[in-house]
Design a protein around this motif. Structure first.
Motif, PDB file in Angstrom:
ATOM      1  N   ARG A  44      -6.972  -0.811  10.758  1.00 52.32           N
ATOM      2  CA  ARG A  44      -5.647  -1.243  10.314  1.00 52.32           C
ATOM      3  C   ARG A  44      -4.618  -0.133  10.543  1.00 52.32           C
ATOM      4  O   ARG A  44      -3.492  -0.381  10.983  1.00 52.32           O
ATOM      5  CB  ARG A  44      -5.692  -1.621   8.836  1.00 52.32           C
ATOM      6  CG  ARG A  44      -4.364  -2.152   8.307  1.00 52.32           C
ATOM      7  CD  ARG A  44      -4.492  -2.736   6.900  1.00 52.32           C
ATOM      8  NE  ARG A  44      -4.912  -1.742   5.930  1.00 52.32           N
ATOM      9  CZ  ARG A  44      -6.096  -1.730   5.315  1.00 52.32           C
ATOM     10  NH1 ARG A  44      -6.997  -2.676   5.575  1.00 52.32           N
ATOM     11  NH2 ARG A  44      -6.399  -0.790   4.439  1.00 52.32           N
ATOM     12  N   ALA A  74       0.811  -1.222   0.000  1.00 49.23           N
ATOM     13  CA  ALA A  74       0.000   0.000   0.000  1.00 49.23           C
ATOM     14  C   ALA A  74       0.840   1.266   0.000  1.00 49.23           C
ATOM     15  O   ALA A  74       0.290   2.362   0.174  1.00 49.23           O
ATOM     16  CB  ALA A  74      -0.929   0.000   1.215  1.00 49.23           C
ATOM     17  N   GLU A  76      -9.510  -5.783   7.387  1.00 50.39           N
ATOM     18  CA  GLU A  76     -10.155  -5.157   6.229  1.00 50.39           C
ATOM     19  C   GLU A  76     -10.513  -3.697   6.474  1.00 50.39           C
ATOM     20  O   GLU A  76     -10.550  -2.901   5.536  1.00 50.39           O
ATOM     21  CB  GLU A  76     -11.412  -5.950   5.845  1.00 50.39           C
ATOM     22  CG  GLU A  76     -11.093  -7.376   5.376  1.00 50.39           C
ATOM     23  CD  GLU A  76     -12.353  -8.141   4.986  1.00 50.39           C
ATOM     24  OE1 GLU A  76     -13.457  -7.574   5.181  1.00 50.39           O
ATOM     25  OE2 GLU A  76     -12.229  -9.271   4.494  1.00 50.39           O
ATOM     26  N   ARG A  77     -10.815  -3.309   7.716  1.00 45.55           N
ATOM     27  CA  ARG A  77     -11.208  -1.921   8.002  1.00 45.55           C
ATOM     28  C   ARG A  77      -9.963  -1.033   7.986  1.00 45.55           C
ATOM     29  O   ARG A  77      -9.032  -1.229   8.761  1.00 45.55           O
ATOM     30  CB  ARG A  77     -11.897  -1.835   9.349  1.00 45.55           C
ATOM     31  CG  ARG A  77     -13.253  -2.553   9.399  1.00 45.55           C
ATOM     32  CD  ARG A  77     -13.740  -2.695  10.834  1.00 45.55           C
ATOM     33  NE  ARG A  77     -12.872  -3.580  11.608  1.00 45.55           N
ATOM     34  CZ  ARG A  77     -12.986  -3.780  12.923  1.00 45.55           C
ATOM     35  NH1 ARG A  77     -13.930  -3.152  13.609  1.00 45.55           N
ATOM     36  NH2 ARG A  77     -12.146  -4.600  13.542  1.00 45.55           N
ATOM     37  N   ALA A  78      -9.966  -0.051   7.108  1.00 48.70           N
ATOM     38  CA  ALA A  78      -8.775   0.777   6.896  1.00 48.70           C
ATOM     39  C   ALA A  78      -8.406   1.560   8.149  1.00 48.70           C
ATOM     40  O   ALA A  78      -7.217   1.700   8.477  1.00 48.70           O
ATOM     41  CB  ALA A  78      -9.006   1.731   5.722  1.00 48.70           C
ATOM     42  N   ASP A  79      -9.421   2.098   8.866  1.00 50.47           N
ATOM     43  CA  ASP A  79      -9.097   2.913  10.043  1.00 50.47           C
ATOM     44  C   ASP A  79      -8.510   2.051  11.168  1.00 50.47           C
ATOM     45  O   ASP A  79      -7.549   2.447  11.836  1.00 50.47           O
ATOM     46  CB  ASP A  79     -10.326   3.681  10.524  1.00 50.47           C
ATOM     47  CG  ASP A  79     -11.465   2.760  10.935  1.00 50.47           C
ATOM     48  OD1 ASP A  79     -11.589   1.650  10.355  1.00 50.47           O
ATOM     49  OD2 ASP A  79     -12.227   3.121  11.853  1.00 50.47           O
TER      50      ASP A  79
END
Length: 675
Positions: free
Chosen positions: A646, A563, A641-644
């Motif tokens: 993570r 990423a 999976e949750r960006a925040d």
């Protein structure tokens, strides 16, 4: 990170005590603690329990009054009365972690420097395993003090005029029949420190074979002290060559020094003569005119110093023809034949270190340090002296890292300073005492030192070593063996790794194994070194801590590859994210507890410096590595999976990784790229 917060909270508590209870207390005296349950707060104080009885008030009511009068301290947590009766604070989790991820601020520098003296191996033979504990403890203390902003000057005392060097000269001249040229040839064509190791053991056996031979030692000892050739030149050559091998050995462990202080220079520059004047003028020493010590200058031993005699093992036998021993209440400083005992020379050295002698050394460039800077050494020769040199000595405090057997003599140094009119200098001197190193039976067997089956030594819980008898593990042999075993494991795990990279990794693992083992036990405990325990990737070991950081590095590398998220990008992204992962998410308290534990590093290092118990730093690092591994498995980052969530987990991981790497660096442990 926590200590500045603690300071603010203590100051606020002190103000609240004065306002609400009319009690004046110095903030430094107010205790803080971690509440037993996270729901009670992040930082608390048991002060309400301490004051409840004298104030005749229930702890909970007193805590409520304090919390009400306290308010949120500047930059700190809001404070409330916990149900069990303590004023506790709750940190603002997101703001705290964001602050942690900012570039760390350097600790405020201390007012004066501290001189730490460590290693101090007799320059007559190779370094052995016992010397490694001294050097590892001393170097870790230096790193810990510097971490907290204390200026440190590292000195290595070289006893080039003592009986051990004299014994090697006896071996070279009386047993081997060698002159200086022959000794130079041996030094140029052999591993000289190993040669001297074997020769020193032979000299011991030679003395044991006929006690009359001990009289031979007195002459070279006198000639070395007074610079009489050819003995003095041979002794100086031996000491110089052996010290240089010691520097290479310690360099393998990342251990370095600012100054080598040579005992011969203390004598030649009349340091002892000046110290002797001070001691005589104040009555600290006097000439004994009768009894067994007639003709000796002695110091009366006070009760505190005498209490240390239980741990003393004489390190320097009295030469034949000397004062025939000592009275229990008097310590010989100058023998009847005019030679100075090593405690006398140590007194002069200690006076100089604390700036109360009124004299200074000359200095010469001796070698290049690990970082490319100059390693300085004292000198008494004007032709060697360099005018432009750093300022040495005149410390605000001194620490001598010397084993517990020297406790009595170290106490005499403090006594000498006090009775010579320098009680404050005496108070500022600390003996960092530690117990000895032995071998586990398994390691002794692996290294070829196993005692015979059925012998008394075989029944002991560990195998003792003796450098004087040549029974022991040379430091380089131990390092070589550990690194070779580490190399085998690295190669097995990473068969594709280039040979040079595998060797570098094995060296870092081997150094970590030794350094961590040497400090993880209380310094008051005799330790039995075990190679397999020290090298374990799973137990309480240096490699285990390294592996935790390597794992964290791998996670960040994958985040970067997948990423394009580096540590800086992750920290910047947290500025606008809601702190759900730290407050409301499943596992939030667990993640937050890991962050708080990582933030304790400055508190732990400060405790280690204050108590001189470096095991607390080792235990802390191990506990933090364990906590990281547990949280990493329970709260994954890469598969989240949750960006925040993570991002917050990655931010927390980045901080833990930085703190754990800092803890390892403070212990002198480098992290390999792979394991």
């Amino acid at each position: 990170m926590l200590l500045p917060l603690h300071d603010r909270l203590r100051a606020a508590l002190a103000a609240a005590l004065a306002h609400s209870c009319g009690i004046e207390r110095s903030p430094d005296t107010l205790p803080l603690e971690t509440p037993p349950n996270r729901t009670f707060g992040d930082i608390g104080s048991p002060i309400a329990f301490e004051l409840a009885r004298p104030l005749r008030k229930a702890p909970r009511a007193l805590a409520r009054d304090l919390a009400g009068g306290l308010g949120p301290p500047p930059g700190g947590p809001p404070v409330a009365a916990a149900p069990h009766g303590s004023p506790n604070g709750f940190l603002r989790r997101a703001a705290f972690l964001r602050g942690c991820l900012a570039p760390p601020a350097a600790a405020a520098p201390a007012a004066g420097k501290t001189i730490v003296e460590h290693t101090a191996i007799n320059p007559n033979k190779a370094a052995h395993i016992g010397h490694l504990r001294n050097a590892c403890l001393g170097d870790t203390l230096v790193r810990a003090l510097r971490y907290r902003g204390v200026p440190v000057e590292v000195q290595n005392y070289i006893d080039d005029t003592g009986v051990q060097v004299a014994d090697v000269v006896v071996g070279l001249r009386h047993i081997e029949g060698l002159d200086l040229d022959a000794v130079r040839h041996i030094a140029d064509t052999t591993r000289f420190d190993y040669y001297c190791w074997d020769l020193y053991a032979r000299v011991t056996e030679w003395y044991d074979g006929d006690k009359e031979r001990l009289k031979i030692r007195a002459a070279p000892l006198h000639e070395i002290e007074h610079g009489l050739d050819p003995t003095a030149t041979i002794a100086a050559f031996v000491a110089d060559r052996v010290v240089r091998t010691h520097l290479v050995t310690m360099g393998r462990l990342g251990i370095d020094y600012d100054l080598l202080t040579w005992e011969g220079d203390i004598l030649r520059l009349q340091f002892w003569a000046r110290a002797f004047e001070l001691l005589k003028a104040t009555g600290a020493v006097f000439l004994q005119t009768e009894g067994k010590l007639k003709g000796c200058w002695v110091m009366t031993i006070d009760d505190e110093a005498a209490a240390g005699t239980v741990t003393e093992t004489p390190a320097e036998p009295v030469p034949a023809g000397d004062a025939d021993g000592e009275e229990p209440r008097e310590k010989v400083i100058v023998r009847s034949n005019g030679t100075v005992t090593y405690v006398g020379k140590d007194m002069a050295y200690q006076f100089w270190k604390l700036g109360v002698l009124g004299r200074d050394f000359r200095y010469r460039q001796f070698a290049t340090r690990l970082d490319g800077a100059t390693l300085w050494a004292t000198t008494s020769r004007e032709t060697e002296a360099v005018d432009a040199h750093p300022s040495f000595g005149a410390a605000a405090a001194t620490v001598n890292v010397i084993d517990v057997r020297q406790s009595y003599l170290q106490q005499l140094l403090k006594q000498a300073l006090a009775v010579a009119g320098h009680p404050e200098a005496s108070r500022l001197h600390t003996h960092f005492a530690y117990e000895m190193v032995a071998l586990s039976h398994a390691t002794a067997k692996e290294l070829g030192f196993a005692p015979p089956e059925g012998s008394e030594d075989a029944a002991k819980p560990f195998v003792e070593v003796s450098g004087r008898k040549g029974l022991g593990v040379k430091a380089d042999d131990l390092l070589d063996r550990i690194i070779e075993k580490a190399l085998g494991e690295v190669t097995r795990r990473n068969p594709e790794l280039p040979a040079a990279d595998a060797r570098q990794t094995a060296e870092r693992i081997g150094v970590a194994a030794v350094r961590y083992f040497m400090i993880k036990f209380s310094r008051t405990k005799v330790i039995a070194f075990d190679i397999d325990e020290a090298l374990s990737f799973e137990g309480e070991s240096g490699p285990y801590l390294q592996y935790a950081v390597v794992r964290a590095n791998n996670i960040f590398q994958k985040l970067q590859d997948r990423a394009s998220l580096g540590e800086a990008e992750i920290a910047a992204g947290l500025a606008t994210l809601p702190p759900t992962a730290l407050t409301d998410d499943e596992g939030a308290d667990r993640l937050w507890s890991l962050v708080l534990e990582a933030a304790r590093l400055d508190e732990v290092v400060e405790q280690a410096n204050r108590t001189f118990e470096l095991a607390v730093l080792a235990k802390y690092g191990f506990g933090l590595a364990q906590a990281f591994n547990a949280v990493y498995h329970a709260l994954p980052i890469l598969s989240e999976e949750r960006a925040d969530v993570r991002a917050w987990r990655a931010g927390a991981l980045g901080y833990v990784r930085r703190q754990l790497a800092s803890a390892l660096d403070t212990m002198g442990i480098a992290v390999p790229t792979r394991m």
